[in-house]
Design an enzyme around this catalytic site. Structure first.
Site, PDB file in Angstrom:
ATOM      1  N   LYS A  11     135.700 100.122-103.698  1.00  0.00           N
ATOM      2  CA  LYS A  11     135.485  99.434-105.168  1.00  0.00           C
ATOM      3  C   LYS A  11     134.634 101.204-105.375  1.00  0.00           C
ATOM      4  O   LYS A  11     135.162 101.794-106.708  1.00  0.00           O
ATOM      5  CB  LYS A  11     134.050  98.574-105.649  1.00  0.00           C
ATOM      6  CG  LYS A  11     134.775  97.972-105.398  1.00  0.00           C
ATOM      7  CD  LYS A  11     134.378  96.440-106.010  1.00  0.00           C
ATOM      8  CE  LYS A  11     132.908  96.263-105.315  1.00  0.00           C
ATOM      9  NZ  LYS A  11     132.387  95.859-103.632  1.00  0.00           N
ATOM     10  N   ARG A  54     129.833  90.135-110.866  1.00  0.00           N
ATOM     11  CA  ARG A  54     129.836  89.594-110.148  1.00  0.00           C
ATOM     12  C   ARG A  54     129.951  88.005-109.928  1.00  0.00           C
ATOM     13  O   ARG A  54     130.218  87.743-108.617  1.00  0.00           O
ATOM     14  CB  ARG A  54     128.683  90.112-109.525  1.00  0.00           C
ATOM     15  CG  ARG A  54     129.224  90.473-107.796  1.00  0.00           C
ATOM     16  CD  ARG A  54     127.702  91.324-107.617  1.00  0.00           C
ATOM     17  NE  ARG A  54     128.182  92.808-107.588  1.00  0.00           N
ATOM     18  CZ  ARG A  54     127.957  93.903-106.604  1.00  0.00           C
ATOM     19  NH1 ARG A  54     127.947  92.994-105.349  1.00  0.00           N
ATOM     20  NH2 ARG A  54     128.210  94.812-106.526  1.00  0.00           N
ATOM     21  N   ARG A 112     129.469 102.498 -91.725  1.00  0.00           N
ATOM     22  CA  ARG A 112     128.499 103.372 -92.649  1.00  0.00           C
ATOM     23  C   ARG A 112     127.249 103.666 -92.367  1.00  0.00           C
ATOM     24  O   ARG A 112     126.477 104.558 -92.743  1.00  0.00           O
ATOM     25  CB  ARG A 112     128.808 103.266 -94.611  1.00  0.00           C
ATOM     26  CG  ARG A 112     128.224 104.106 -95.411  1.00  0.00           C
ATOM     27  CD  ARG A 112     128.351 103.298 -96.729  1.00  0.00           C
ATOM     28  NE  ARG A 112     127.662 102.034 -96.677  1.00  0.00           N
ATOM     29  CZ  ARG A 112     128.167 101.516 -97.876  1.00  0.00           C
ATOM     30  NH1 ARG A 112     128.598 102.200 -99.216  1.00  0.00           N
ATOM     31  NH2 ARG A 112     128.389 100.392 -98.215  1.00  0.00           N
ATOM     32  N   ARG A 153     122.719 103.255 -96.307  1.00  0.00           N
ATOM     33  CA  ARG A 153     121.773 102.006 -97.296  1.00  0.00           C
ATOM     34  C   ARG A 153     121.581 100.947 -96.785  1.00  0.00           C
ATOM     35  O   ARG A 153     121.511 100.543 -95.607  1.00  0.00           O
ATOM     36  CB  ARG A 153     123.529 101.689 -97.982  1.00  0.00           C
ATOM     37  CG  ARG A 153     124.311 102.086 -98.799  1.00  0.00           C
ATOM     38  CD  ARG A 153     124.479 101.595-100.339  1.00  0.00           C
ATOM     39  NE  ARG A 153     125.199 100.663-100.243  1.00  0.00           N
ATOM     40  CZ  ARG A 153     125.616 100.065-100.772  1.00  0.00           C
ATOM     41  NH1 ARG A 153     126.907 100.552-101.718  1.00  0.00           N
ATOM     42  NH2 ARG A 153     125.787  98.822-100.986  1.00  0.00           N
ATOM     43  N   ARG A 158     126.204  89.735 -97.505  1.00  0.00           N
ATOM     44  CA  ARG A 158     126.264  90.138 -98.779  1.00  0.00           C
ATOM     45  C   ARG A 158     127.749  89.388 -99.209  1.00  0.00           C
ATOM     46  O   ARG A 158     128.414  89.020-100.102  1.00  0.00           O
ATOM     47  CB  ARG A 158     126.426  91.492 -99.111  1.00  0.00           C
ATOM     48  CG  ARG A 158     125.193  92.031 -98.445  1.00  0.00           C
ATOM     49  CD  ARG A 158     124.987  93.928 -98.724  1.00  0.00           C
ATOM     50  NE  ARG A 158     126.313  94.824 -98.852  1.00  0.00           N
ATOM     51  CZ  ARG A 158     126.529  96.173 -98.675  1.00  0.00           C
ATOM     52  NH1 ARG A 158     126.155  96.182 -97.606  1.00  0.00           N
ATOM     53  NH2 ARG A 158     127.530  96.422 -99.626  1.00  0.00           N
TER      54      ARG A 158
HETATM   55  P1  AP5 Z   1     132.738 101.975-100.834  1.00  0.00           P
HETATM   56  O1  AP5 Z   1     133.827 102.412-101.554  1.00  0.00           O
HETATM   57  O2  AP5 Z   1     131.221 101.698-100.965  1.00  0.00           O
HETATM   58  O3  AP5 Z   1     132.832 100.268-100.729  1.00  0.00           O
HETATM   59  P2  AP5 Z   1     132.377  99.128-102.075  1.00  0.00           P
HETATM   60  O4  AP5 Z   1     133.020  98.211-102.352  1.00  0.00           O
HETATM   61  O5  AP5 Z   1     131.799 100.407-103.718  1.00  0.00           O
HETATM   62  O6  AP5 Z   1     131.108  98.937-101.261  1.00  0.00           O
HETATM   63  P3  AP5 Z   1     129.689  99.066-101.113  1.00  0.00           P
HETATM   64  O7  AP5 Z   1     129.201  98.505 -99.895  1.00  0.00           O
HETATM   65  O8  AP5 Z   1     129.215  99.493-102.295  1.00  0.00           O
HETATM   66  O9  AP5 Z   1     130.111  97.474-101.981  1.00  0.00           O
HETATM   67  P4  AP5 Z   1     128.892  96.172-102.148  1.00  0.00           P
HETATM   68  O10 AP5 Z   1     129.773  95.411-103.326  1.00  0.00           O
HETATM   69  O11 AP5 Z   1     128.271  95.708-102.046  1.00  0.00           O
HETATM   70  O12 AP5 Z   1     127.234  97.178-103.070  1.00  0.00           O
HETATM   71  P5  AP5 Z   1     127.684  97.841-104.610  1.00  0.00           P
HETATM   72  O13 AP5 Z   1     126.583  98.827-104.592  1.00  0.00           O
HETATM   73  O14 AP5 Z   1     127.983  97.106-105.867  1.00  0.00           O
HETATM   74  O15 AP5 Z   1     133.107 102.040 -99.481  1.00  0.00           O
HETATM   75  C1  AP5 Z   1     132.518 101.793 -98.697  1.00  0.00           C
HETATM   76  C2  AP5 Z   1     132.804 102.195 -97.433  1.00  0.00           C
HETATM   77  O16 AP5 Z   1     134.252 102.360 -96.494  1.00  0.00           O
HETATM   78  C3  AP5 Z   1     132.192 104.082 -97.497  1.00  0.00           C
HETATM   79  O17 AP5 Z   1     131.466 104.310 -96.301  1.00  0.00           O
HETATM   80  C4  AP5 Z   1     133.586 104.540 -97.797  1.00  0.00           C
HETATM   81  O18 AP5 Z   1     133.978 105.842 -97.390  1.00  0.00           O
HETATM   82  C5  AP5 Z   1     134.595 103.434 -96.707  1.00  0.00           C
HETATM   83  N1  AP5 Z   1     136.369 103.415 -97.564  1.00  0.00           N
HETATM   84  C6  AP5 Z   1     135.910 103.058 -98.544  1.00  0.00           C
HETATM   85  N2  AP5 Z   1     137.840 103.087 -98.850  1.00  0.00           N
HETATM   86  C7  AP5 Z   1     138.007 103.043 -97.291  1.00  0.00           C
HETATM   87  C8  AP5 Z   1     140.099 102.951 -97.029  1.00  0.00           C
HETATM   88  N3  AP5 Z   1     140.445 102.568 -98.478  1.00  0.00           N
HETATM   89  N4  AP5 Z   1     139.840 103.224 -96.091  1.00  0.00           N
HETATM   90  C9  AP5 Z   1     138.566 103.668 -94.601  1.00  0.00           C
HETATM   91  N5  AP5 Z   1     137.442 103.234 -95.690  1.00  0.00           N
HETATM   92  C10 AP5 Z   1     137.174 102.997 -96.549  1.00  0.00           C
HETATM   93  O19 AP5 Z   1     126.031  96.494-104.566  1.00  0.00           O
HETATM   94  C11 AP5 Z   1     124.555  96.782-104.276  1.00  0.00           C
HETATM   95  C12 AP5 Z   1     123.735  95.176-104.244  1.00  0.00           C
HETATM   96  O20 AP5 Z   1     123.408  95.319-105.646  1.00  0.00           O
HETATM   97  C13 AP5 Z   1     124.228  94.166-104.154  1.00  0.00           C
HETATM   98  O21 AP5 Z   1     124.136  93.678-102.894  1.00  0.00           O
HETATM   99  C14 AP5 Z   1     124.092  93.516-105.144  1.00  0.00           C
HETATM  100  O22 AP5 Z   1     121.995  92.814-104.776  1.00  0.00           O
HETATM  101  C15 AP5 Z   1     122.547  94.086-106.332  1.00  0.00           C
HETATM  102  N6  AP5 Z   1     124.013  94.337-107.386  1.00  0.00           N
HETATM  103  C16 AP5 Z   1     125.075  95.180-107.827  1.00  0.00           C
HETATM  104  N7  AP5 Z   1     125.680  94.565-108.487  1.00  0.00           N
HETATM  105  C17 AP5 Z   1     125.296  93.526-109.300  1.00  0.00           C
HETATM  106  C18 AP5 Z   1     125.609  92.670-110.359  1.00  0.00           C
HETATM  107  N8  AP5 Z   1     126.998  92.646-110.755  1.00  0.00           N
HETATM  108  N9  AP5 Z   1     125.187  91.719-109.795  1.00  0.00           N
HETATM  109  C19 AP5 Z   1     123.908  91.102-109.507  1.00  0.00           C
HETATM  110  N10 AP5 Z   1     123.843  92.334-108.287  1.00  0.00           N
HETATM  111  C20 AP5 Z   1     124.646  93.064-108.194  1.00  0.00           C
END
Ligand code: AP5
Length: 193
Positions: A13, A88, A127, A137, A148
């Protein structure tokens, strides 16, 4: 344009939201990034936010709805954004819809990055082994990754149904390399423009 990008943790994402923002002149809004910044600063909710995030638990809906609404309004971003990480939950999706309706607006599209869970595990574990402190992270530990994935899986199903019913959903194969995934996304967005 008003876009949302959905996907389980590790689906890409953040990576693709940045690509989309750059190419189409949108503001990429990552709730995860905003919360990680908030968790570093002194403030009322710092400790609680840190706790939720380090366990891979969700921050409460009311906080998230307020945070996104304020962020959009304060930065005057209501017309050109891509939301990454929000909504979410169904409750958040309904709050976003109601917020946009009050402004006589709607989303243009919701992109779902579809990636097999084992691939997600590999990406997140990879990662966690990153040498760059910036990329590391706290929530990329094996047991937190499982939490998660578990929490988000069920919620994502209901979100997909919600946006499917509104004819906004586009399912994107998120398993190719980032450039290939982006090419698929471009085709979808170019059709919507
Ligand atoms: P990345 O691009 O970071 O993927 P992502 O889907 O953004 O993954 P996240 O780990 O950031 O998602 P998340 O939903 O757990 O975390 P968020 O920060 O939103 O890519 C991931 C890895 O893969 C990277 O190393 C990248 O280089 C690699 N990659 C990407 N594309 C690739 C490809 N095509 N091929 C190979 N490798 C690839 O949320 C974190 C926390 O915040 C949550 O757990 C929660 O506690 C809180 N939070 C955030 N939003 C909310 C909400 N709306 N409501 C409640 N809590 C929330």
């Amino acid at each position: 344009m008003r876009l949302v990008i959905l996907g389980l943790p590790g689906a890409g994402k953040g990576t693709q939201a940045e690509n989309i923002a750059e190419k189409y002149g949108l503001n990429a809004i990552s709730t995860g990034a905003i919360l990680r910044d908030a968790a570093k600063e002194e403030g009322r909710f710092r400790k609680e936010v840190q706790e939720y995030m380090s366990q891979g638990e969700l921050v409460p809906d009311e906080w998230m709805n307020r945070l996104v609404k304020d962020y959009l309004e304060e930065n005057e971003l209501e017309d050109d954004f891509i939301l990454d990480g929000y909504p979410r939950t169904l409750q958040q999706a309904k709050a976003l819809e109601a917020y946009l309706q009050r402004k006589n607006q709607t989303l243009d599209a919701v992109l779902f990055l579809d990636v097999d869970e084992d691939v997600l595990r590999q990406r997140l574990l990879q990662r966690s082994k990153s040498h760059s402190l910036e990329k590391k992270r706290q929530d990329d530990q094996p047991e937190v990754i499982e939490n998660r994935l578990r929490i988000n899986k069920e919620l994502t199903e209901s979100l997909l149904e919600f946006y499917q019913q509104r004819n906004l959903l586009y399912v994107i194969n998120g398993e190719g390399d980032p450039d290939t995934v982006f090419k698929t996304i471009e085709k979808v967005i170019n059709r919507k423009k």
